[in-house]
Motif scaffolding. Structure first.
Motif, PDB file in Angstrom:
ATOM      1  N   PHE A   1      13.401   8.357   7.090  1.00  0.00           N
ATOM      2  CA  PHE A   1      14.238   8.800   5.678  1.00  0.00           C
ATOM      3  C   PHE A   1      13.968  10.106   6.073  1.00  0.00           C
ATOM      4  CE2 PHE A   1       9.763   7.124   4.136  1.00  0.00           C
ATOM      5  CZ  PHE A   1       9.668   8.429   3.958  1.00  0.00           C
ATOM      6  N   ARG A   2      14.321  11.378   5.218  1.00  0.00           N
ATOM      7  CA  ARG A   2      13.967  12.553   5.416  1.00  0.00           C
ATOM      8  C   ARG A   2      13.457  13.168   3.706  1.00  0.00           C
ATOM      9  NH1 ARG A   2      19.866  15.709   7.227  1.00  0.00           N
ATOM     10  NH2 ARG A   2      18.319  17.286   7.992  1.00  0.00           N
ATOM     11  N   VAL A   3      13.037  13.477   4.328  1.00  0.00           N
ATOM     12  CA  VAL A   3      11.924  14.880   3.028  1.00  0.00           C
ATOM     13  C   VAL A   3      13.046  15.600   2.242  1.00  0.00           C
ATOM     14  CG1 VAL A   3      10.362  15.580   2.003  1.00  0.00           C
ATOM     15  CG2 VAL A   3       9.676  14.071   3.906  1.00  0.00           C
ATOM     16  N   GLY A   4      13.650  15.367   1.279  1.00  0.00           N
ATOM     17  CA  GLY A   4      14.860  16.690   0.575  1.00  0.00           C
ATOM     18  C   GLY A   4      14.043  17.748   0.880  1.00  0.00           C
ATOM     19  N   GLU A   5      12.959  18.668   0.389  1.00  0.00           N
ATOM     20  CA  GLU A   5      12.545  19.950   0.376  1.00  0.00           C
ATOM     21  C   GLU A   5      11.993  20.060   1.034  1.00  0.00           C
ATOM     22  OE1 GLU A   5      11.099  17.441  -1.500  1.00  0.00           O
ATOM     23  OE2 GLU A   5      12.054  17.525  -3.628  1.00  0.00           O
ATOM     24  N   ALA A   6      11.664  21.823   2.059  1.00  0.00           N
ATOM     25  CA  ALA A   6      11.014  22.357   2.959  1.00  0.00           C
ATOM     26  C   ALA A   6       9.765  21.812   2.278  1.00  0.00           C
ATOM     27  CB  ALA A   6      11.733  23.656   2.537  1.00  0.00           C
ATOM     28  N   ASP A   7       9.322  22.038   1.129  1.00  0.00           N
ATOM     29  CA  ASP A   7       7.798  21.156   1.302  1.00  0.00           C
ATOM     30  C   ASP A   7       8.096  20.565   0.119  1.00  0.00           C
ATOM     31  OD1 ASP A   7       5.042  21.084   0.451  1.00  0.00           O
ATOM     32  OD2 ASP A   7       4.827  23.554  -0.113  1.00  0.00           O
ATOM     33  N   GLY A   8       7.996  18.959   0.955  1.00  0.00           N
ATOM     34  CA  GLY A   8       7.838  18.329  -0.454  1.00  0.00           C
ATOM     35  C   GLY A   8       7.023  16.864   0.717  1.00  0.00           C
TER      36      GLY A   8
ATOM     37  N   PRO B   1      14.740  23.245   5.273  1.00  0.00           N
ATOM     38  CA  PRO B   1      15.234  21.363   4.591  1.00  0.00           C
ATOM     39  C   PRO B   1      14.857  20.248   5.155  1.00  0.00           C
ATOM     40  CG  PRO B   1      16.200  22.073   3.574  1.00  0.00           C
ATOM     41  CD  PRO B   1      16.153  23.157   4.647  1.00  0.00           C
ATOM     42  N   GLY B   2      14.996  18.624   4.729  1.00  0.00           N
ATOM     43  CA  GLY B   2      15.009  17.731   5.502  1.00  0.00           C
ATOM     44  C   GLY B   2      14.841  17.436   6.353  1.00  0.00           C
TER      45      GLY B   2
ATOM     46  N   ARG C   1       1.252   4.672  12.064  1.00  0.00           N
ATOM     47  CA  ARG C   1       1.777   5.662  12.662  1.00  0.00           C
ATOM     48  C   ARG C   1       2.625   6.642  11.979  1.00  0.00           C
ATOM     49  NH1 ARG C   1       3.192   4.099  18.046  1.00  0.00           N
ATOM     50  NH2 ARG C   1       5.083   4.293  17.019  1.00  0.00           N
ATOM     51  N   VAL C   2       2.815   7.820  11.353  1.00  0.00           N
ATOM     52  CA  VAL C   2       4.171   8.562  10.892  1.00  0.00           C
ATOM     53  C   VAL C   2       4.765   9.805  11.817  1.00  0.00           C
ATOM     54  CG1 VAL C   2       2.650   9.704   9.456  1.00  0.00           C
ATOM     55  CG2 VAL C   2       4.762   9.782   8.744  1.00  0.00           C
ATOM     56  N   GLN C   3       5.531  10.312  12.490  1.00  0.00           N
ATOM     57  CA  GLN C   3       6.676  11.064  12.643  1.00  0.00           C
ATOM     58  C   GLN C   3       6.620  11.814  11.993  1.00  0.00           C
ATOM     59  OE1 GLN C   3       7.170   8.910  16.771  1.00  0.00           O
ATOM     60  NE2 GLN C   3       6.439   9.674  17.697  1.00  0.00           N
ATOM     61  N   ALA C   4       6.702  13.145  12.422  1.00  0.00           N
ATOM     62  CA  ALA C   4       7.822  14.486  11.151  1.00  0.00           C
ATOM     63  C   ALA C   4       8.153  15.140  11.907  1.00  0.00           C
ATOM     64  CB  ALA C   4       6.271  15.880  10.662  1.00  0.00           C
ATOM     65  N   VAL C   5       9.865  15.170  11.624  1.00  0.00           N
ATOM     66  CA  VAL C   5      10.553  16.434  12.693  1.00  0.00           C
ATOM     67  C   VAL C   5      11.565  16.692  12.105  1.00  0.00           C
ATOM     68  CG1 VAL C   5      11.726  14.069  13.612  1.00  0.00           C
ATOM     69  CG2 VAL C   5      11.653  16.612  15.113  1.00  0.00           C
TER      70      VAL C   5
ATOM     71  N   LEU D   1       0.698  -1.070   0.065  1.00  0.00           N
ATOM     72  CA  LEU D   1      -0.253  -0.153   0.417  1.00  0.00           C
ATOM     73  C   LEU D   1       0.672   1.325  -0.096  1.00  0.00           C
ATOM     74  CD1 LEU D   1      -2.326   1.369  -0.021  1.00  0.00           C
ATOM     75  CD2 LEU D   1      -2.433   1.670   2.910  1.00  0.00           C
ATOM     76  N   GLN D   2       0.543   1.837  -0.575  1.00  0.00           N
ATOM     77  CA  GLN D   2       1.536   3.193  -1.101  1.00  0.00           C
ATOM     78  C   GLN D   2       0.965   4.627  -0.108  1.00  0.00           C
ATOM     79  OE1 GLN D   2       2.469   4.695  -5.253  1.00  0.00           O
ATOM     80  NE2 GLN D   2       2.416   6.946  -4.108  1.00  0.00           N
ATOM     81  N   ILE D   3       1.945   4.912   0.503  1.00  0.00           N
ATOM     82  CA  ILE D   3       0.396   5.812   1.469  1.00  0.00           C
ATOM     83  C   ILE D   3       1.611   7.196   1.218  1.00  0.00           C
ATOM     84  CG2 ILE D   3       0.876   6.466   3.888  1.00  0.00           C
ATOM     85  CD1 ILE D   3       1.032   3.815   4.881  1.00  0.00           C
ATOM     86  N   ASP D   4       1.064   8.084   1.012  1.00  0.00           N
ATOM     87  CA  ASP D   4       2.136   9.738   1.052  1.00  0.00           C
ATOM     88  C   ASP D   4       1.880  10.288   2.282  1.00  0.00           C
ATOM     89  OD1 ASP D   4       2.951   8.698  -1.374  1.00  0.00           O
ATOM     90  OD2 ASP D   4       1.391   9.363  -2.712  1.00  0.00           O
ATOM     91  N   VAL D   5       2.651  11.278   2.233  1.00  0.00           N
ATOM     92  CA  VAL D   5       2.392  12.238   3.251  1.00  0.00           C
ATOM     93  C   VAL D   5       2.750  13.542   2.340  1.00  0.00           C
ATOM     94  CG1 VAL D   5       1.799  11.207   4.908  1.00  0.00           C
ATOM     95  CG2 VAL D   5       4.216  12.033   4.803  1.00  0.00           C
ATOM     96  N   GLN D   6       2.514  14.846   2.806  1.00  0.00           N
ATOM     97  CA  GLN D   6       3.164  15.808   2.817  1.00  0.00           C
ATOM     98  C   GLN D   6       3.161  17.133   3.811  1.00  0.00           C
ATOM     99  OE1 GLN D   6       2.598  16.455  -0.261  1.00  0.00           O
ATOM    100  NE2 GLN D   6       4.347  18.669  -0.837  1.00  0.00           N
ATOM    101  N   VAL D   7       4.782  17.037   3.704  1.00  0.00           N
ATOM    102  CA  VAL D   7       5.261  18.136   4.239  1.00  0.00           C
ATOM    103  C   VAL D   7       5.668  19.344   4.090  1.00  0.00           C
ATOM    104  CG1 VAL D   7       7.473  17.574   6.424  1.00  0.00           C
ATOM    105  CG2 VAL D   7       6.620  15.434   5.478  1.00  0.00           C
ATOM    106  N   GLU D   8       5.471  20.591   5.841  1.00  0.00           N
ATOM    107  CA  GLU D   8       5.782  21.808   5.365  1.00  0.00           C
ATOM    108  C   GLU D   8       6.490  22.377   6.487  1.00  0.00           C
ATOM    109  OE1 GLU D   8       1.915  23.772   4.818  1.00  0.00           O
ATOM    110  OE2 GLU D   8       1.024  22.222   2.872  1.00  0.00           O
ATOM    111  N   HIS D   9       7.307  23.596   6.102  1.00  0.00           N
ATOM    112  CA  HIS D   9       9.013  23.662   7.049  1.00  0.00           C
ATOM    113  C   HIS D   9       9.610  24.296   6.208  1.00  0.00           C
ATOM    114  CE1 HIS D   9      11.106  23.827  10.073  1.00  0.00           C
ATOM    115  NE2 HIS D   9      10.685  23.148  11.056  1.00  0.00           N
ATOM    116  N   PRO D  10       9.884  25.838   6.735  1.00  0.00           N
ATOM    117  CA  PRO D  10      10.714  26.386   6.812  1.00  0.00           C
ATOM    118  C   PRO D  10      11.876  25.329   6.208  1.00  0.00           C
ATOM    119  CG  PRO D  10       9.744  27.030   8.177  1.00  0.00           C
ATOM    120  CD  PRO D  10       9.183  26.156   8.286  1.00  0.00           C
TER     121      PRO D  10
END
Length: 280
Positions: free
Chosen positions: A229-236, A207-208, A253-257, A196-205
């Motif tokens: 894993f890390r999201v390379g873009e600030a908004d990615g 990147p990484g 559960r997903v945690q974004a930090v 199952l593909q799970i996509d999330v969008q992360v927004e932070h000033p």
């Protein structure tokens, strides 16, 4: 706002906070009869320790308690179903806690912080407690939650450190959240053995931002294409593939930090929970 600045780095300290005596030398008690072993982290055979992290206040005045855990095994994960070995008191709060406890994380944060929250009820006073009890090996271990001043946390931002939680969104246009209260979405459908593909969008000033994935509850195993894993873009966008071994209802559960070091300061990250209905 008062903040805790003393991280609970190891199981021994977590047990001391919970009121469990930590022996300075081996005791004349058989290993299998001890609530924990003096060698705090081992490959297997150790307990899961529930941890009360503290409480924070929402903008509307709502107070929320944060609970996390330390699985003191470096290789062994544990399943502790809700029931007599995994419960919250009062019973009206039971049901939001995890049943899957992964081993010690491989990176420097070394345990799982604030994996769920509970709303502090109106009418509860200074002497009231909300208790999470786990019994994995030996005696039950209980984390008592309350709203004492010494346990007050920053919410989604820490002005002193200039840190704040990312905004997390499931999909491109789903509901979003910022902070540990998080966002719950679903259910979505999946099939046993089919990723199952799970996509999330992360927004932070900056990147990484890190995304940390785990099974929260569910009857079978969940294999992720990537746990962290890390999201390379600030908004990615971050994507993982989850494969389920058995039918039933799961919560992922997903945690974004943005910085893993934020965990040590009890701020600032965002929780997300996805309910998945898995069919054969």
């Amino acid at each position: 706002m008062a903040r805790r600045t003393f991280p609970l780095r190891e199981c021994a300290l977590a047990l001391a906070v919970l009121g469990v005596a930590v022996p300075a030398a081996p005791q004349a008690i058989e290993l299998q009869d001890r609530p924990f072993n003096e060698q705090v982290l081992r490959e297997q055979g150790q307990p899961v320790v529930p941890v009360y992290e503290g409480w924070y206040e929402e903008e509307d005045g709502t107070k929320r308690l944060c609970f996390g855990y330390l699985n003191a095994n470096t290789e062994e994960s544990l399943e502790i179903p809700m029931g007599p070995q995994n419960f919250i008191e009062p019973a009206s709060f039971d049901g939001v806690q995890p049943t899957h406890f992964r081993p010690v994380p491989p990176r420097n944060y070394r345990r799982d912080y604030c994996v769920f929250t509970i709303t502090w009820p109106e009418g509860f006073g200074d002497e009231d407690r909300i208790r999470w009890t786990l019994q994995s090996r030996g005696s039950p271990l209980t984390a008592p939650g309350h709203v004492g001043a010494a346990y007050e946390l920053d919410n989604f931002a820490s002005p002193g450190r200039g840190d704040f939680a990312p905004v997390l969104r499931f999909g491109s246009d789903g509901p979003s959240a910022e902070g540990r209260t998080g966002v719950w979405v679903g259910p979505v459908s999946a099939r046993v053995g089919v990723p199952l593909q799970i996509d999330v969008q992360v927004e932070h000033p900056l990147p990484g931002s890190w995304l940390l994935w785990a099974k929260h509850t569910g009857p079978g195993d969940v294999a992720f294409s990537a746990h962290e894993f890390r999201v390379g873009e600030a908004d990615g966008k971050g994507t993982t593939m989850a494969t389920f071994s058995a039918p039933g209802t799961y919560v992922i559960r997903v945690q974004a930090v943005n910085s893993l070091g934020s965990f040590d300061f009890y701020c600032c990250w965002t929780n997300g929970y996805l309910e998945v209905t898995v069919e054969q």
